[in-house]
Design an enzyme around this catalytic site. Sequence first.
Site, PDB file in Angstrom:
ATOM      1  N   GLU A  34       9.757   0.894  10.706  1.00  0.00           N
ATOM      2  CA  GLU A  34      10.797   1.864  10.578  1.00  0.00           C
ATOM      3  C   GLU A  34       9.999   3.314  10.834  1.00  0.00           C
ATOM      4  O   GLU A  34       9.086   3.625   9.880  1.00  0.00           O
ATOM      5  CB  GLU A  34      11.274   1.658   9.052  1.00  0.00           C
ATOM      6  N   GLU A  82       9.703  15.330  16.020  1.00  0.00           N
ATOM      7  CA  GLU A  82      10.141  15.317  14.314  1.00  0.00           C
ATOM      8  C   GLU A  82       9.247  16.376  13.663  1.00  0.00           C
ATOM      9  O   GLU A  82       8.023  16.330  13.702  1.00  0.00           O
ATOM     10  CB  GLU A  82       9.791  13.944  14.086  1.00  0.00           C
ATOM     11  N   LYS A  98       0.703  -1.159  -0.045  1.00  0.00           N
ATOM     12  CA  LYS A  98      -0.042  -0.205   0.008  1.00  0.00           C
ATOM     13  C   LYS A  98       0.696   1.171  -0.039  1.00  0.00           C
ATOM     14  O   LYS A  98       1.537   1.668   0.984  1.00  0.00           O
ATOM     15  CB  LYS A  98      -1.058   0.066   0.985  1.00  0.00           C
ATOM     16  N   CYS A 158      13.127  10.789   7.466  1.00  0.00           N
ATOM     17  CA  CYS A 158      13.312  10.290   8.884  1.00  0.00           C
ATOM     18  C   CYS A 158      14.666  10.399   9.219  1.00  0.00           C
ATOM     19  O   CYS A 158      14.779  10.369  10.481  1.00  0.00           O
ATOM     20  CB  CYS A 158      12.771   8.737   8.961  1.00  0.00           C
TER      21      CYS A 158
END
Length: 485
Positions: free
Chosen positions: A260, A388, A185, A294
Site C-alpha cells: 500500500e 506526493e 514493525k 495516502c
Amino acid sequence: MTQLSPTGNEFVASKGSDLTTSTFTRGTNLSGGTHEVINPATATIETTVELASLQDTDAAIERAAAAFASWRAVAPADRGRLLRRFAELVDAANEELAQLEVRNSGHTIGNARWEAGNVRDVLNYYSAAPERLIGKQIPVAGGIDVTFAEPLGVIGIIVPWNFPMPIAGWGFAPALAAGNTVVLKPAELTPLTAIRLAELALEAGIPPDVFTVLPGKGSIVGQRFVTHPAVRKVCFTGSTSVGQQIMRGAADQVKRITLELGGKSANIVFADSDIEKAAATAPYGVFDNAGQDCCARSRILVEASVYDRFLALLEPAVAGVQVIDPALPEAEMGPLISARQREVVSSYVEGDSVDVAFRGDAPEGPGFWYPPTVVLPRSTSDRVWREEVFGPVVSVLPFTGEADAIAKANDTEYGLSGSIWTRDLGRALRVSRAVEAGNLSVNSHSSVRYSTPFGGFKQSGIGRELGPDALAAFTETKNVFYAND
Ligand code: NAD
C-alpha cells in the site's frame, strides 16, 4: 506474544502528562539501540523506546514460526472468540490509545479516537472469519475435489507513521484470523500504540509469540522481514520507493507481498455539482491528518466555468480549518510528524516557482506546524502537482470537459483514491469507471471502510486490504483430490 518495552524495567507511556499512566511490563531486552519519541505538537521528548536488533528480530521471527503450529490448530470458534476479546480490550482502552496517539503522532483527539475504534471494528469484523474460511467442493470424476484456505505461516507487517493504529490493525486482524502468526514493525517515529496493542492482545488470551511488535529501524527489522525465509508474506504500507525495494527483495524467495504505497489523488469538481458543498468539504479531503494521508485529494480539478467561484468559496473554507493543539476537542488539524517532514513539505511551496493562492492559520512556536496551503500550479509538470507532498498543501487547476478531467486525473503514476463531484448520474458512472484509482467516492471524500476493499492501482500498490476478500491475501488455496478407491 513478546512484550517489548522501552528502557528500564517498565515503560511509562504517559510520562509527564496528566493522563492515566500505562505501564508495559517487561519481556525482552532489545539491543538495537534506542529511539526518542517526540511529541510533534510541542517538539518535546515523550519517552524513549528500545529498538530491536537483527538478532532480536531473528529470535522473534523464530518464536513466531514455532507458535504457528499451535495457533493454526486453535478451533475456529475459539480463534474468533479470542479476537473478539482482543477487540473488547481495545474498546476499553480507546481513550488511553487515543491520547497516546495524540502525543506520539500529533493526531487530533477526534481522529485518534476513531483510529482506536477502527482497530476494534476490524478485529470484530475478522473475528467472524475463522468460522467462515470456507473452501469449495468441485465436481470431478473418480472422487471428491476439495479446496482449503491454508494459513501462510509468519506474516511480517511494516507500518508507516501516518496512521499507526489502523494500518497495523488492517494487517494483523485478518492475518491472525486466518491462522497466521504476526511480527509487526511500527514506524520508528510512532511505535507507542502498536506496543500497547500487543500488550492488549496478550491480555486477551492470544498466546505468546502469536503477535509480536518489534519497534526498530526499517533497514534492520523491516529488511529482515523481507530476507528471513520463515516470514512467508510481507504487508508493507509506506512510500513507493521503499515498496519497490521490498518488491525486489521479495523476489529472491518468491515471497508474497501486499503493498500500500503513495498517492496523488484527484478531487474532480464539475460545474453541475453542489459547488458550495464541494468547496466546503475540499479542505477536509486533503488536510485531514495534516495532509499526511495516502488518500489525500491533493490535486483539485475544477471545471473552468466555475473555477473562480470555487476558489472564492474555498478560501474561507480553508481559513476555517481549526489548526490548534490536537488534544483539544475542536481541533481539526494538528502538526506534521517531524521537523524533517516540515522541511520536505516546505520545499514544495517556497521559492518563485509556485504561486500560493491563500493559506490558513497554524500556531507559532514549538511543534512542527504548517498552515493549510492552496497553490496554483503553472502547469501539470510542476513538482507540486506531480509528487506526493504528504503535508497540508493542495494544488488547484481548471479543466475543460469530461475527457480533459479524466486525462488530467489519470496523468500520474499513482492510483489510490479520488473524488468526483457531479449531480449527473451518467457522468458519475462514466468518470468513476474511467479514473484509474482503487478507491473513489462520488459527492463525498470517503475512502476507507473496514467492510470494503482498500488498495491502489498503478504505483499506489499491489493487493487489497480490508473487506470480505482480505482473508485471501493471508491464505494459500490448496486443492486436494480424494480418489474413490
Ligand atoms: P517509509 O516508506 O519511509 O516507511 C514505511 C515503513 O517502512 C516504516 O516502518 C519504515 O521503518 C519501513 N522501512 C523503511 N525502509 C525499509 C526497508 N529498507 N525495508 C523494510 N522496511 C523499511 O514511509 P513513511 O514515510 O513512514 O510513510 C509515508 C508514506 O506511506 C507515504 O508515501 C504514504 O503515501 C504512504 N502510505 C500509504 C498508504 C496506503 O495505504 N497506500 C497508507 C499510509 C501511508
